[in-house]
Design a protein around this motif. Structure first.
Motif, PDB file in Angstrom:
ATOM      1  N   LEU A  89       0.777  -1.271  -0.145  1.00 53.63           N
ATOM      2  CA  LEU A  89       0.110  -0.099  -0.059  1.00 53.63           C
ATOM      3  C   LEU A  89       0.789   1.346  -0.166  1.00 53.63           C
ATOM      4  O   LEU A  89       0.456   2.079  -0.789  1.00 53.63           O
ATOM      5  N   PRO A  90       2.177   1.695   0.712  1.00 46.65           N
ATOM      6  CA  PRO A  90       2.545   2.611   0.833  1.00 46.65           C
ATOM      7  C   PRO A  90       3.267   3.119  -0.690  1.00 46.65           C
ATOM      8  O   PRO A  90       3.720   4.092  -0.743  1.00 46.65           O
ATOM      9  N   HIS A  91       3.322   2.099  -1.633  1.00 45.36           N
ATOM     10  CA  HIS A  91       3.878   2.244  -2.965  1.00 45.36           C
ATOM     11  C   HIS A  91       2.870   2.763  -3.809  1.00 45.36           C
ATOM     12  O   HIS A  91       3.356   2.773  -4.978  1.00 45.36           O
ATOM     13  N   LEU A  92       1.534   2.784  -3.739  1.00 42.63           N
ATOM     14  CA  LEU A  92       0.558   3.008  -4.550  1.00 42.63           C
ATOM     15  C   LEU A  92       0.236   4.564  -4.246  1.00 42.63           C
ATOM     16  O   LEU A  92       0.554   5.156  -3.247  1.00 42.63           O
ATOM     17  N   VAL A  93      -0.552   4.916  -5.228  1.00 44.38           N
ATOM     18  CA  VAL A  93      -0.895   6.400  -5.438  1.00 44.38           C
ATOM     19  C   VAL A  93      -2.036   6.607  -4.174  1.00 44.38           C
ATOM     20  O   VAL A  93      -2.768   5.722  -3.952  1.00 44.38           O
TER      21      VAL A  93
END
Length: 183
Positions: A68-72
């Motif tokens: 999740l932290p890597h997504l928009v």
């Protein structure tokens, strides 16, 4: 991604790391076009169903927190679980061309009953094919899978414009959605 047996922790191997990075990069590449990402955490059949459901949930949550932290910002990831059964193991053995081993697992399920966790586990562990055939196969059930959809950007055909407008008429009238100049 593959997990350590009995834990919501990724196996420490280079292939797992490569796969984790590939999943993250693929999902990131869709940006705001990513739709409905879902992570399914799973557990193999050893132990109680309640314990395995909890473990599968922990694995799905672990993977979601990792990705999740890597997504928009604003994109959420749903989770689900899959707890495999000894019948699933027998089916996979048969699919892999190991019918005698699959039949041995099914015979134990029939003899003891599929809902008798500990006695059935012990009976399957006692099979002569357990260490060489079944045990390595169980690791393939201790995984996380990810599925998603994405919005494909392309110039609409006249038919697609009409269909899109019919489906989202109010959003186009209010200016929340717009057609491109190519549409």
């Amino acid at each position: 991604l593959k997990f350590v047996t009995g834990r919501a922790e990724l196996r420490d191997d280079s292939l797992n790391e490569v796969q984790a990075n590939a999943i993250i990069e693929e999902l990131k590449s869709y940006g705001t076009r990513l739709v409905d990402p879902e992570i399914i955490g799973s557990a193999s059949p050893e132990g109680s169903n309640a314990t395995n459901e909890s473990l599968a949930r922990q694995r799905a949550d672990f993977a979601r927190r990792m990705i999740l932290p890597h997504l928009v910002k604003g994109i959420s990831i749903s989770t689900d679980i899959k707890v495999y059964t000894w019948s699933d193991v027998a089916d996979r053995l048969e699919q892999n061309g190991m019918k005698p081993q699959a039949d041995a697992v099914r015979a134990k399920i029939q003899e003891i009953g599929g809902d008798k966790d500990s006695p059935l586990d012990r009976a399957i562990y006692a099979l002569s094919c357990y260490n060489d055939t079944i045990k390595p196969l169980l690791q393939t059930f201790q995984i996380m899978k990810c599925s998603y959809n994405y919005v494909k950007e392309h110039v609409f055909t006249p038919e697609e414009v009409v269909e899109e407008y019919k489906n989202f008429k109010d959003e186009y009238r209010l200016g929340r959605k717009q057609f491109t100049s190519g549409d």
